[in-house]
Design an enzyme around this catalytic site. Structure first.
Site: not given
Ligand code: NAG
Ligand code: NAG
Ligand code: NAG
Length: 390
Positions: A42, A346, A349
């Site tokens: 990610s 979050d 991240h």
């Protein structure tokens, strides 16, 4: 002594040379890479996971406030805006690297991205044998690499380029990958000793991916290490029962978790050194995400972040604004007014503001080893630079 005219000329020259210097620090003097080829999770996913998802079960990053700062509607990136890979693309004068999976009628001539949210370095089946569940995706590093190898002949044909040549003038972003191989067992409550056993296996997987790409003609690799996970809102929440004295009094991070990140990074760096000796014609650059991010917590004000920036901007609950299953992107979960003052977006991240600073530290130093050389000796732009600075 100086006449007004002389003054004017020297002011003009000064402005001219400072313009050149400013340009030099925000983009390279020449463009040595024609394309970016990316593998990872990610941290570099520019939309693969979103496109691989069932339309009836879209991931969090399909919804605001993901993309709130940049890329509205949300692009599937796990941040409020651009990622490190996006800032690298901007710097190189290349388009944002398009996700490979689910893309139709997109040109991959200047970049292709295989990084998928949740991806592991080790294969899902292998992790399952070890009792580790990886629920999000099976697109591990090997799956990404094999997909790339399969489509490579078509890719070169469609751009009418020789494959070796095309790989040779691409920047290969190899990671960050491996972080999830650790995240899953940590969050599944596995012991640190068991998790440590994975490290050499992960390093070996990354290493053999690099070797495969070298064999195909790749010449430049940027290989990031792990984050300082002991400063991450998700890990700080997972270990919220840690005693006060188990935290670093200055940053509030948990040192033993950071040491685990460094343990992985030390082994990765050793392996990259070994590969560099083996392939002296190839440039293998270590991207020190760890120290780049750690300084944000040590000197937040210097980087424009708020004091003690451990809590997530987007999230709710606890000391770190993070609660499992009440995460960013879920209905009713709010986000902060000023994402650019936060490091953590979050829980897992980082914010665009943090990613921008990390990218800057890679491209202009000091967090790439060896450092990038943007001077491209012999090129016209270099000559220009020297004539102004003399
Ligand atoms: C694909 O892109 C080309 C060039 O942009 C365009 O002419 C063509 O119509 C597109 N095809 C489809 C199926 O969207
Ligand atoms: C990964 O999962 C997808 C969908 O569940 C499946 O179609 C595919 O065959 C799997 N691939 C691998 C390499 O296991
Ligand atoms: C936690 O997140 C909320 C939004 O949900 C934000 O307003 C608040 O400032 C954050 N708290 C901390 C301590 O950063």
């Amino acid at each position: 002594m100086a006449s007004p005219l002389k003054k004017l000329i020297s002011t003009f020259l000064f402005l001219l040379s400072s313009t050149v210097i400013m340009v030099a620090s925000s983009e390279p003097l020449c463009h040595p890479y024609k394309s970016i080829i990316s593998f990872g999770d990610s941290i570099a996913d520019t939309g693969n996971y979103l496109r691989l998802s069932d339309v009836n079960h879209l991931p969090q990053a399909a919804f605001l406030p993901y993309g709130e700062t940049f890329f509205q509607p949300p692009s599937g990136r796990y941040s409020d805006g651009r990622l490190i890979i996006d800032f690298i693309a901007e710097f190189l004068g290349l388009p944002y690297v398009p996700p490979y999976f689910g893309s139709q009628n997109v040109s991959f001539e200047q970049g292709i991205n295989f990084a998928v949210y949740g991806a592991t370095a080790l294969d899902r089946a292998f992790l399952m044998e070890k009792g580790i569940e990886s629920d999000f995706t099976n697109v591990s590093l090997n799956v990404q690499l094999n997909t790339f190898k399969q489509i490579l002949p078509n890719l070169c044909a469609s751009t009418s380029r020789d494959c070796r040549e095309m790989l040779g003038d691409s920047l290969i972003l190899m990671g960050e990958i491996g972080g999830n191989d650790y995240n899953y067992p940590f969050f599944e409550g596995k012991s640190i000793n068991g998790i440590k056993e994975l490290v050499p296996l992960i390093i070996k997987t990354i290493s053999s991916a690099i070797v495969d790409l070298v064999d195909l003609g790749s010449k430049t690799f940027l290989v990031p290490g792990n984050f300082p996970i002991g400063c991450s809102a998700s890990y700080l929440t997972l270990f919220q029962n840690a005693k006060e004295e188990e935290h670093d009094p200055f940053t509030g991070c948990i040192p033993w978790l950071n040491e685990f990140g460094e343990y992985h990074n030390d082994q990765l760096k050793n392996e990259l050194k070994r590969l560099q000796k083996l392939y002296p014609h190839v440039n293998i650059i270590y991207a020190d995400y760890y120290n780049s991010i750690h300084t944000f917590f040590q000197e937040p004000a210097k980087y424009g972040f708020k004091n003690r920036p451990l809590a997530a901007c987007c999230g709710v609950g606890g000391k770190y604004n993070f609660t499992v299953n009440e995460e960013c992107g879920y209905r009713g979960v709010n986000y902060c007014q000023n994402p650019s003052e936060y490091v953590n977006w979050d829980g897992y991240h980082l914010t665009e503001a943090a990613y921008r600073k990390i990218a800057h530290g890679l491209l202009n130093g000091p967090y790439a080893t060896p450092a990038f050389d943007w001077s491209c000796p012999g090129s016209a732009s270099v000559d220009k630079k020297y004539s102004f600075s003399s």
